[in-house]
Design an enzyme around this catalytic site. Structure first.
Site, PDB file in Angstrom:
ATOM      1  N   HIS B 217       0.840  -1.207   0.000  1.00  0.00           N
ATOM      2  CA  HIS B 217       0.000   0.000   0.000  1.00  0.00           C
ATOM      3  C   HIS B 217       0.865   1.243   0.000  1.00  0.00           C
ATOM      4  O   HIS B 217       0.396   2.337   0.296  1.00  0.00           O
ATOM      5  CB  HIS B 217      -0.913   0.025   1.218  1.00  0.00           C
ATOM      6  CG  HIS B 217      -1.649  -1.244   1.457  1.00  0.00           C
ATOM      7  ND1 HIS B 217      -1.210  -2.198   2.352  1.00  0.00           N
ATOM      8  CD2 HIS B 217      -2.766  -1.744   0.888  1.00  0.00           C
ATOM      9  CE1 HIS B 217      -2.043  -3.216   2.339  1.00  0.00           C
ATOM     10  NE2 HIS B 217      -2.989  -2.984   1.456  1.00  0.00           N
ATOM     11  N   HIS B 400      -9.879   9.099   4.714  1.00  0.00           N
ATOM     12  CA  HIS B 400     -10.412   9.277   6.064  1.00  0.00           C
ATOM     13  C   HIS B 400     -11.768   9.986   6.025  1.00  0.00           C
ATOM     14  O   HIS B 400     -12.726   9.563   6.664  1.00  0.00           O
ATOM     15  CB  HIS B 400      -9.427  10.070   6.926  1.00  0.00           C
ATOM     16  CG  HIS B 400      -9.908  10.277   8.334  1.00  0.00           C
ATOM     17  ND1 HIS B 400      -9.849   9.275   9.274  1.00  0.00           N
ATOM     18  CD2 HIS B 400     -10.490  11.337   8.937  1.00  0.00           C
ATOM     19  CE1 HIS B 400     -10.354   9.729  10.414  1.00  0.00           C
ATOM     20  NE2 HIS B 400     -10.753  10.968  10.230  1.00  0.00           N
ATOM     21  N   GLY B 401     -11.841  11.071   5.227  1.00  0.00           N
ATOM     22  CA  GLY B 401     -13.096  11.820   5.161  1.00  0.00           C
ATOM     23  C   GLY B 401     -14.238  10.929   4.704  1.00  0.00           C
ATOM     24  O   GLY B 401     -15.310  10.913   5.310  1.00  0.00           O
ATOM     25  N   GLY B 403     -14.488   7.614   4.872  1.00  0.00           N
ATOM     26  CA  GLY B 403     -14.802   6.603   5.883  1.00  0.00           C
ATOM     27  C   GLY B 403     -15.619   7.191   7.029  1.00  0.00           C
ATOM     28  O   GLY B 403     -16.623   6.615   7.457  1.00  0.00           O
ATOM     29  N   ASP B 555      -2.799  14.864  12.441  1.00  0.00           N
ATOM     30  CA  ASP B 555      -3.373  13.575  12.061  1.00  0.00           C
ATOM     31  C   ASP B 555      -4.867  13.735  11.785  1.00  0.00           C
ATOM     32  O   ASP B 555      -5.598  14.388  12.550  1.00  0.00           O
ATOM     33  CB  ASP B 555      -3.160  12.560  13.180  1.00  0.00           C
ATOM     34  CG  ASP B 555      -3.851  11.245  12.862  1.00  0.00           C
ATOM     35  OD1 ASP B 555      -3.403  10.570  11.905  1.00  0.00           O
ATOM     36  OD2 ASP B 555      -4.853  10.922  13.519  1.00  0.00           O
ATOM     37  N   ALA B 556      -5.326  13.136  10.704  1.00  0.00           N
ATOM     38  CA  ALA B 556      -6.729  13.324  10.296  1.00  0.00           C
ATOM     39  C   ALA B 556      -7.684  12.762  11.347  1.00  0.00           C
ATOM     40  O   ALA B 556      -8.716  13.382  11.670  1.00  0.00           O
ATOM     41  CB  ALA B 556      -6.965  12.642   8.954  1.00  0.00           C
ATOM     42  N   GLY B 557      -7.349  11.608  11.906  1.00  0.00           N
ATOM     43  CA  GLY B 557      -8.218  11.018  12.929  1.00  0.00           C
ATOM     44  C   GLY B 557      -8.298  11.887  14.175  1.00  0.00           C
ATOM     45  O   GLY B 557      -9.350  12.013  14.805  1.00  0.00           O
TER      46      GLY B 557
END
Lengths: 577, 577
Positions: B217, B400-401, B403, B555-557
Site C-alpha cells: 500500500h 479518512h473523510g 470513511g 493527524d486526520a483522525g
C-alpha cells in the site's frame, strides 16, 4: 513497461527457461519449445500450438493434459521458425499424427505451413487449423483473413479434448475447424505495450481514449472513443458479438456459449470482474447460458491495457470438449488423476550434419562464389541494419534489421560448414536457407529461406551453374515467396522487388548476356522497384495503426532485397571471366 | 492505471459480484464476502481469510477445497468490518471452530479481533493467526510487527490443508503459526498503483528507480536504487532471504522450501519467468530444493509494478500440507475428486433488529440528546470531509473523510431506528456503534465503534445519565481504543486527542462542573491536542514512504475527533438546564 530483463535478445529464451523451471510437473523443454512432461497415450493425435513470445499464457502455459501436447515458442512477437515447429511436433508426436493450430498471422502461417509440408514428407500425417476469431480484423465475408486472439483457447481446447478422447486426426481437424467457425472475439485497448529494452511503446493509444478492435500487436482497429465505464465496455463487447452470430446460430436465445473475458496485460483482475458482472447480466438478458466462463489473462500482449470478449457458440458435440478436464500450467479445470512425470530427456541441439551429397568440381567451385555472396550479404545487412530498423519501425515492429542480421549470419555460418564438408552450390545454399529461416524466424526469415532454397535447388550439385539456371532459380523463388507469403505485387512487400528482379534477370539472360551483366540489370530494376514501394500502403496483418504514415517510406523488406541484389552483383562482377 | 469501473464507491462490491458470477463452481456470495460453494465435512475447522479489495487473487480467489473456507472482502485497501468477518465465519463454520488468518495490518487486526471476540462469545471456538512475512517492514527482533504479503498463501495453504486433514483447531492454529514462523518474503517495486477514480497514483516510485522493501500500500521501504537487470533483481531477493533464516534453519544447504515469486500487478509473466530462471539457479547453488514453486500474481496491489520472493522453509510436517491438492478459483494444484456445488443460498442482508431492551423514561430522554449529538456529528463530518481527506492524504491513503462520512451517517440511521423502537441511550449508542464500524470499515471505523459502544455501555438504559457516567464512558473509550488500536500517546493517532479529552473531562467533572461546561473544557483540550499532532511522526503501518512529509500536518483522525467533540458540545450546551 517491461523492466525486468537481462539482454533484450535473450528475453524470450530466458523466459522460457524460467517458465520450464517453475513448471516441471507439466512441461519439458525440447528444441524449439516445450512438450508435455506427462505421458501421452500411444496413437493419440498430438495437438501442437505456438506463436511469438510475449503473449503468456499463450502459448507455453497451455501445454498439459487435456490441452496442447506441445508449443513452439518464437522470439518476442515473432513466429517460431519452421524448424522449431518441426522439432516440437516430432517430440510431441505419439503415432497418431499432428494437428498444428495457431493464430492467423503471416509469419506463423508461413512457418507452420512449411513444418506441415516437412512432417508429411517424413511420413507423419500432419494438418493445420488456423484460428480466425477476431471479428474486427476483417469483414464477415473475408473471415479467413481474420486474426487469431483469445479464441485460440476455444480451438486449442476443443482439438486437445478430441485428441484426448482418442479421435483420429480427421475428426480432430473437423472439430477444431468447427470450433473456430463458432468462435468470435472482439476487443478494445487503452494503451500499447513496451517490449524489453525498447525505450518507447511499440504502439500507443491516446491517454483517456479507447481503440476499438485494435490488434494485440497494434494492428489497425476500427475506431477510437473515450474510455467508457465498465458497464459501457461490457455493453459494447456483448452487443458487437451478438450482432455477428456464426452460421448455424440464428438467434442467441436458448443458446449455450463458452465465454472468455480476456485481459491483455495491465487491465487488472478486479476490473475484469467489474466488466464481467455486466457481461453476465447482458448474456442472461439475451437468453445465452454462459458455460465454464473464463475471466482472466489468457492471451496477453505484455503490458498492453485492453480487454477482449470471446463467445464460443457450443453445440452438443462441442460442449463436452469445452468442459472436459485439463491441467496445464496456466489453465486447469475439472478433475484429472495424478500423473507421473516422464523423466525422458531431450538433446537441446540437434546433431549437426556431417555429410553432404556428392558434388562435382564445377559445383564446388560455384559453391565458393555462393559463399562469397553470402558473406557480402552479411556485410551489407550489417552496414544497413539500423537504417532498415528505422524504415521498418514506420509500418512494422522495427525488428527487420535485427532479423535480417541474425538470419544472414546464420546462413553464412551454415554455408561455411557445408563448404567444409565439400558441398556443391545447391546443397550449400539449401543449408544456408534452413539456417536463415530457423535463426531469424518471423516472416522475412521464412521468405529468405525460400529464396535461397529455390536458387540452391535450381543450381544443384552436379552441373556447372550457368546464368539460365540462376534465372530459373530466382523466378522459382519469386513464385515460392508469393505462394508462401500470400502476397502480390502492390502489397508493399519484398514481392514488389523480387518480381521485377526476376523479370529483368530473365530478359537479360534471354538476350544472352553473361550472368554478371544480367544480374547488374536485375539489381538496377530491384533498386528502382524498392524506391517505388514508398508510394504503396502495407497490406493488413503487417500494418500498424499508423500504416498510412508509411506512405512516402519504402518497405524494409523491399529495401533489404535491393541492397542484397546489389551486393551479390559485386561478387559476381569480381568473379567475372 | 485503473480504468474500467462504474462508480469508484461501488468498485469493490461490483468486482466481488462479477468474481462470483464467473466462479460459481467454487464460491458462493454471503453477506460480508464469499464461502465455498462445495460442501465441507461436518466438524472440519473453517479457515476464514480476508482483507481489503485490490489484491486479487487475495483474498476471494483463494477460497475453495484445500484452501480457505471463506473470505471476508473489504473495500479497496480497507479491511472488512468485524461484522463482515463475523458473518462470513458464521456461514463458513461447520462445527469444528474457526481460524481467522490474515495479513498484519492495523485495520484487519482490529476487525478480525473483534469478530473473534464475538464468535467466542457466541460459543463458536475461534482463534486468529496473523501473517507477518515481510522482512522489510520491521527488524527480526520485532518480527511480530511485520506486514503480511505473499507469505499469506503459505500460511493459508498450511492451515487449510491441516483442516482438510481433519485436525482439531488447536493443531490447525499451531501449524499455521509454525508456517508463519518459517515464511519470509522480500520485495521490490518500480511504480505505485492508481485506485479506481483516483486521478493520481496512491504513491509513486521515481521512473527508472526501484524501491526496496516498499509495502503493497506504499508503506515505507528500506532504500532506493536504479532498476536492476532481472538477474540482479533475483540475486537481491535470494541473498536477502538467505541472510535471514528462521529459527530452526541454521543453514540453507540441504533444505527444502516452498517458493513464491509474486508479481504485484504490472510486472508481467515473462518478466517473472526471466527472474525465476536466476532464482532457481541461485537456490540450487545454495543447496535449497524448491518444492512446488509458484510464479505468478498471488497477492497483487492493483497495477503496482513490483515483485516479491517468498521462501517457506518446509519440514516433514509442513511439506505435505504445502503440496496437498487444492482447487480455488485462482489456485489449483494436485488432483481432487469432482465435487457437487451445494445449491443452498444465503440472505444478502441480516434480519433487522425489531426489539430493544426495556428503557427508563430518563434514559429515553437522554437517547434523544444522543441522537441529536449523532446528527451534529454527521453535519460536522460532512462539512469537513474534503479537508479531512486532504490532511489524510499527506500521511495516509486519503480516504479518512469518506470513511468518517459513511460511518457517521450509518450510525445516525441506526440510532434513529433504535429510537423508533423506544431504545434507551445505551442501546441507541451501541446500535450506532455497530453500524459505524460495519459501514466504515478500516481502522477509524473500528475505533469509533469502540468509542460509541463504551459510552453507550456506561450510560445504560435505566439510570438518568449524569456527567460522571459520561466521563466514565469516555475514559473507558480511551482505554479501549488504545488496547484495540495498539497505539499510545505520541504515535500521531486519535489517541493523542482522546486521552487528553478524557482527562480534561474527568477533572472538570471531579470539580463538580455540570456536563456541558465540563465537556466544553474537554473539547478545548481536544482542539489543542489535535493541533499538536502536527509535530509528531506517524507510526509504521499507517505510514507512507513520505511519512516524514507529514511533519507539520496534524493527524486526520485526531482532527476529526476534536471537530466531533466541539459539535457534541454544541448539542449539550443547547440542552443545558
Amino acid at each position: 513497461m517491461t523492466r525486468l530483463f537481462n539482454t533484450p535478445a535473450a528475453f524470450a529464451d530466458e523466459a522460457l527457461e524460467g517458465f520450464v523451471a517453475a513448471h516441471r510437473r507439466w512441461v519439458r523443454r525440447v528444441p524449439g519449445g516445450v512438450v508435455r512432461a506427462t505421458p501421452t497415450a500411444p496413437g493419440q493425435v498430438a495437438v501442437v500450438i505456438g506463436g511469438g513470445s510475449g503473449h503468456y499464457p499463450a502459448f507455453s502455459g497451455l501445454v498439459g493434459r487435456g490441452l496442447a501436447h506441445g508449443a513452439a515458442v518464437g522470439n518476442v512477437f515473432a513466429s517460431p521458425s519452421a524448424q522449431q515447429v518441426h522439432q516440437v511436433a516430432k517430440a510431441a508426436h505419439s503415432g497418431g499424427g499432428v494437428l498444428l493450430t495457431f493464430g492467423n498471422y503471416a509469419g506463423d502461417v508461413l512457418h507452420f505451413g512449411q513444418a506441415e509440408e516437412r512432417l508429411n514428407a517424413e511420413g507423419i500425417d500432419c494438418r493445420t487449423v488456423v484460428v480466425t476469431d477476431d471479428i474486427s480484423s476483417a469483414a464477415p465475408e473475408e473471415s479467413a483473413k481474420r486474426r487469431g486472439v483469445a479464441g485460440d483457447l476455444a480451438v486449442f481446447k476443443t482439438a486437445a479434448a478430441a485428441a484426448e478422447a482418442g479421435l483420429p486426426l480427421d475428426e480432430v481437424v473437423r472439430l477444431a475447424r468447427l470450433a473456430n467457425a463458432r468462435t468470435r472475439s472482439f476487443g478494445v485497448a487503452f494503451s500499447g505495450c513496451t517490449l524489453p529494452g525498447a525505450d518507447a511503446p511499440l504502439f500507443t493509444v491516446p491517454e483517456g481514449r479507447m481503440a476499438v478492435g485494435l490488434g494485440i500487436h497494434g494492428e489497425p482497429g476500427l475506431s477510437e472513443a473515450a474510455v467508457p465505464t465498465a458497464d459501457e465496455a461490457a455493453e459494447l463487447l456483448v452487443s458487437t458479438l451478438l450482432a455477428e452470430l456464426p452460421e448455424g446460430v440464428d438467434t442467441p436465445r436458448g443458446r449455450r456459449a463458452g465465454v472468455i473475458l480476456n485481459g491483455l496485460g495491465s487491465v487488472k483482475y478486479e476490473e475484469l470482474f467489474v466488466v464481467y458482472r455486466r457481461v453476465a447480466q447482458l448474456l442472461d438478458e439475451a437468453g445465452v447460458e454462459a458455460v465454464d466462463p473464463e475471466v482472466g489473462e489468457l492471451v496477453t500482449s505484455f503490458d498492453m491495457a485492453g480487454v477482449s470478449l470471446t463467445l464460443f457458440w457450443l453445440d452438443e458435440e462441442l460442449e463436452p470438449l469445452w468442459t472436459a478436464p485439463a491441467d496445464a500450467p496456466a489453465y486447469r479445470k475439472g478433475a484429472l488423476e495424478p500423473a507421473s512425470v516422464s523423466s525422458e530427456g531431450f538433446a537441446e541441439e540437434q546433431p549437426e550434419q556431417t555429410t553432404v551429397p556428392e558434388a562435382s568440381e564445377e559445383s564446388r567451385a560455384a559453391a565458393r562464389t555462393a559463399l562469397d555472396a553470402l558473406a557480402a550479404v552479411v556485410r551489407t545487412i550489417d552496414e544497413h541494419a539500423d537504417e532498415l530498423g528505422r524504415i521498418d519501425a514506420v509500418a512494422g515492429d522495427g525488428d527487420h534489421g535485427i532479423g535480417m542480421r541474425r538470419g544472414s549470419e546464420a546462413a553464412y555460418e551454415a554455408g561455411r560448414r557445408a563448404q567444409g564438408l565439400g558441398a556443391g552450390a545447391g546443397t550449400l545454399l539449401c543449408h544456408a536457407a534452413d539456417a536463415w529461416a530457423d535463426r531469424a524466424g518471423g516472416t522475412s526469415g521464412a521468405l529468405w529461406g525460400v529464396i535461397l532454397r529455390q536458387v540452391g535447388t535450381a543450381l544443384g550439385d552436379t552441373e556447372r551453374p550457368d546464368a539460365a539456371a540462376v534465372s530459373r532459380g530466382v523466378t522459382a523463388a519469386a513464385d515460392g515467396v508469393m505462394r508462401l507469403g500470400k502476397a502480390e505485387v502492390g502489397d508493399k512487400t519484398m514481392v514488389d522487388v523480387l518480381v521485377p528482379l526476376a523479370g529483368a534477370l530473365g530478359e537479360a539472360v534471354a538476350e544472352g548476356r553473361p550472368l554478371a551483366a544480367a544480374w547488374d540489370a536485375a539489381a538496377t530494376a530491384a533498386e528502382a522497384a524498392a524506391k517505388a514501394t514508398a508510394e504503396l500502403l502495407p497490406r493488413l496483418g503487417r500494418a500498424r495503426p499508423h500504416a498510412e504514415k508509411s506512405l512516402g517510406t519504402p518497405d524494409a523488406g523491399a529495401v533489404s532485397l535491393a541492397l542484397i541484389a546489389r551486393a551479390v552483383h559485386g561478387v559476381l562482377a569480381a568473379k567475372n571471366d
